[in-house]
Motif scaffolding. Sequence first.
Motif, PDB file in Angstrom:
ATOM      1  N   GLU A 279      33.205  36.392  26.075  1.00 28.29           N
ATOM      2  CA  GLU A 279      32.049  36.115  26.916  1.00 28.29           C
ATOM      3  C   GLU A 279      30.883  35.809  25.984  1.00 28.29           C
ATOM      4  N   VAL A 280      30.090  34.814  26.317  1.00 25.88           N
ATOM      5  CA  VAL A 280      28.968  34.419  25.468  1.00 25.88           C
ATOM      6  C   VAL A 280      27.692  34.366  26.311  1.00 25.88           C
ATOM      7  N   TYR A 281      26.661  35.073  25.841  1.00 27.66           N
ATOM      8  CA  TYR A 281      25.354  35.048  26.496  1.00 27.66           C
ATOM      9  C   TYR A 281      24.304  34.712  25.444  1.00 27.66           C
ATOM     10  N   ARG A 282      23.437  33.776  25.770  1.00 26.99           N
ATOM     11  CA  ARG A 282      22.389  33.349  24.834  1.00 26.99           C
ATOM     12  C   ARG A 282      21.007  33.740  25.349  1.00 26.99           C
ATOM     13  N   PHE A 283      20.163  34.180  24.424  1.00 26.55           N
ATOM     14  CA  PHE A 283      18.775  34.504  24.727  1.00 26.55           C
ATOM     15  C   PHE A 283      17.890  33.591  23.891  1.00 26.55           C
ATOM     16  N   GLY A 284      16.978  32.901  24.555  1.00 29.58           N
ATOM     17  CA  GLY A 284      16.048  32.032  23.845  1.00 29.58           C
ATOM     18  C   GLY A 284      14.967  32.837  23.153  1.00 29.58           C
ATOM     19  N   GLY A 285      14.572  32.400  21.968  1.00 26.93           N
ATOM     20  CA  GLY A 285      13.544  33.103  21.232  1.00 26.93           C
ATOM     21  C   GLY A 285      12.266  33.286  22.035  1.00 26.93           C
ATOM     22  N   TYR A 286      11.971  32.352  22.931  1.00 25.75           N
ATOM     23  CA  TYR A 286      10.751  32.432  23.740  1.00 25.75           C
ATOM     24  C   TYR A 286      10.773  33.650  24.659  1.00 25.75           C
ATOM     25  N   GLU A 287      11.988  34.067  25.085  1.00 24.34           N
ATOM     26  CA  GLU A 287      12.113  35.255  25.936  1.00 24.34           C
ATOM     27  C   GLU A 287      11.738  36.529  25.187  1.00 24.34           C
ATOM     28  N   LEU A 288      11.772  36.461  23.857  1.00 20.96           N
ATOM     29  CA  LEU A 288      11.615  37.648  23.024  1.00 20.96           C
ATOM     30  C   LEU A 288      10.356  37.561  22.162  1.00 20.96           C
ATOM     31  N   MET A 289       9.339  36.841  22.649  1.00 21.11           N
ATOM     32  CA  MET A 289       8.134  36.592  21.868  1.00 21.11           C
ATOM     33  C   MET A 289       7.310  37.861  21.630  1.00 21.11           C
ATOM     34  N   SER A 290       7.446  38.841  22.483  1.00 17.91           N
ATOM     35  CA  SER A 290       6.775  40.127  22.313  1.00 17.91           C
ATOM     36  C   SER A 290       7.760  41.226  22.673  1.00 17.91           C
ATOM     37  N   GLN A 291       7.456  42.468  22.274  1.00 12.75           N
ATOM     38  CA  GLN A 291       8.358  43.560  22.597  1.00 12.75           C
ATOM     39  C   GLN A 291       8.433  43.783  24.099  1.00 12.75           C
ATOM     40  N   ALA A 292       7.318  43.598  24.787  1.00 13.23           N
ATOM     41  CA  ALA A 292       7.314  43.778  26.237  1.00 13.23           C
ATOM     42  C   ALA A 292       8.199  42.741  26.924  1.00 13.23           C
ATOM     43  N   LYS A 293       8.103  41.478  26.479  1.00 15.40           N
ATOM     44  CA  LYS A 293       8.943  40.429  27.067  1.00 15.40           C
ATOM     45  C   LYS A 293      10.413  40.686  26.751  1.00 15.40           C
ATOM     46  N   SER A 294      10.687  41.145  25.532  1.00  8.27           N
ATOM     47  CA  SER A 294      12.062  41.453  25.148  1.00  8.27           C
ATOM     48  C   SER A 294      12.613  42.591  25.995  1.00  8.27           C
ATOM     49  N   ASP A 295      11.801  43.644  26.174  1.00  8.72           N
ATOM     50  CA  ASP A 295      12.240  44.782  26.999  1.00  8.72           C
ATOM     51  C   ASP A 295      12.627  44.318  28.393  1.00  8.72           C
ATOM     52  N   GLN A 296      11.819  43.432  28.979  1.00  5.25           N
ATOM     53  CA  GLN A 296      12.088  42.959  30.335  1.00  5.25           C
ATOM     54  C   GLN A 296      13.344  42.098  30.381  1.00  5.25           C
ATOM     55  N   ALA A 297      13.505  41.209  29.391  1.00  5.89           N
ATOM     56  CA  ALA A 297      14.686  40.340  29.366  1.00  5.89           C
ATOM     57  C   ALA A 297      15.968  41.147  29.217  1.00  5.89           C
ATOM     58  N   VAL A 298      15.945  42.137  28.343  1.00  4.78           N
ATOM     59  CA  VAL A 298      17.135  42.971  28.132  1.00  4.78           C
ATOM     60  C   VAL A 298      17.394  43.830  29.361  1.00  4.78           C
ATOM     61  N   ARG A 299      16.338  44.373  29.962  1.00  2.87           N
ATOM     62  CA  ARG A 299      16.503  45.198  31.162  1.00  2.87           C
ATOM     63  C   ARG A 299      17.128  44.395  32.298  1.00  2.87           C
ATOM     64  N   ASP A 300      16.634  43.190  32.507  1.00  5.98           N
ATOM     65  CA  ASP A 300      17.179  42.338  33.570  1.00  5.98           C
ATOM     66  C   ASP A 300      18.651  42.036  33.307  1.00  5.98           C
ATOM     67  N   PHE A 301      18.976  41.775  32.054  1.00  5.40           N
ATOM     68  CA  PHE A 301      20.357  41.475  31.687  1.00  5.40           C
ATOM     69  C   PHE A 301      21.269  42.682  31.925  1.00  5.40           C
ATOM     70  N   LEU A 302      20.862  43.851  31.439  1.00  3.79           N
ATOM     71  CA  LEU A 302      21.709  45.033  31.551  1.00  3.79           C
ATOM     72  C   LEU A 302      21.887  45.482  32.998  1.00  3.79           C
ATOM     73  N   ASN A 303      20.857  45.288  33.815  1.00  3.09           N
ATOM     74  CA  ASN A 303      20.961  45.690  35.219  1.00  3.09           C
ATOM     75  C   ASN A 303      22.070  44.941  35.958  1.00  3.09           C
ATOM     76  N   SER A 304      22.419  43.759  35.476  1.00  2.00           N
ATOM     77  CA  SER A 304      23.531  42.999  36.062  1.00  2.00           C
ATOM     78  C   SER A 304      24.802  43.142  35.246  1.00  2.00           C
ATOM     79  N   PHE A 305      24.658  43.137  33.926  1.00  2.00           N
ATOM     80  CA  PHE A 305      25.824  43.126  33.041  1.00  2.00           C
ATOM     81  C   PHE A 305      26.613  44.431  33.111  1.00  2.00           C
ATOM     82  N   PHE A 306      25.928  45.570  33.042  1.00  2.00           N
ATOM     83  CA  PHE A 306      26.642  46.843  33.022  1.00  2.00           C
ATOM     84  C   PHE A 306      27.465  47.080  34.299  1.00  2.00           C
ATOM     85  N   PRO A 307      26.898  46.912  35.492  1.00  2.00           N
ATOM     86  CA  PRO A 307      27.731  47.090  36.687  1.00  2.00           C
ATOM     87  C   PRO A 307      28.910  46.117  36.744  1.00  2.00           C
TER      88      PRO A 307
END
Length: 317
Positions: A279-307
């Motif tokens: 399985e391959v998932y890509r994150f654009g650098g723009y999504e991770l421009m700040s720690q807050a943006k990174s936290d949100q992007a990872v949270r959104d991903f994990l909320n779907s990926f883990f279940p």
Amino acid sequence: MTSIERLLELITAVLTPVKAHSLDRALTQLDVEPDQSLNPFDSKRLYVRAAIDGLKRPELEALALRVIERYSGASEHEEQVEALRASLEVDRTGGKAPKNLIFAGTAKPVIGLSDVMDGKIDIIEGAEHCLVYDRPIGGDGLTWMSLADWYGEPLDFDVFGGAFDKLKERLKLVLMSEAEHRFFESYWAQTVEANNWNAPALLPQVALLHDPKTAKQRGGVSHYKHQRMDFVLLTRTGKRVILEIDGKQHYSNDDGTSSPRLYAEMVAADRELKLKGYEVYRFGGYELMSQAKSDQAVRDFLNSFFPMHGIAINTPS
């Protein structure tokens, strides 16, 4: 690979022996919502199929693991459970855990084949510059708990007595960009720091391909273009999940102009990995421009990926 239809049949076969008046509860316990428009007393098989028919493959595989865990050892389900278990084992990437797991390298190791016919390798030089996980990987995949226990043992650190801290310090040594650092910190905070130690460990710079020579030694052209993956997860559903952090170098030239060639190379590499079962998932650098943006992007991903992978943890909101 076992078809989705076959997985549906095998899961249904395990659940069909359940008494009709208990089917609702059995499905609910497996995190499946029963179809209330049907009556289990009319047909238990159709009742189960209606409840699970819309599930996608990752959700079905996660459900299959829950079914196996719930009904293993029950004599009336024994034959069906074993058929389902056998099907899942075949479906996992290569049908087994990785033979060789080399990651977090600060320098390229020299690898030799100690048994060519069986594909056994040795690190001839540079073993001190990388991590090689050498324990069996069980049904839960490679979790943070398992990785910290393995890493802490030779250092004489208990898992909760410094092993996690030392492991984090070591893994961060190989992160290549600010975006990777932010992504790692976000994942760490939402798993380890949230006491979700049985979440899949986030392995950085994982060796997937290996050319014994450097690009410089080959006149500036690598035999393999992408030899290491940014991050890899090994999940309880037996999947090998690649997480890539894409900076501008993935799609633009040194002068900042867009490069259709680089983009085409990237999507072609993705296709090849997916065809091999990753399985391959890509994150654009723009999504991770700040720690807050990174936290949100990872949270959104994990909320779907883990279940989707049957991983039950508490993800901070």
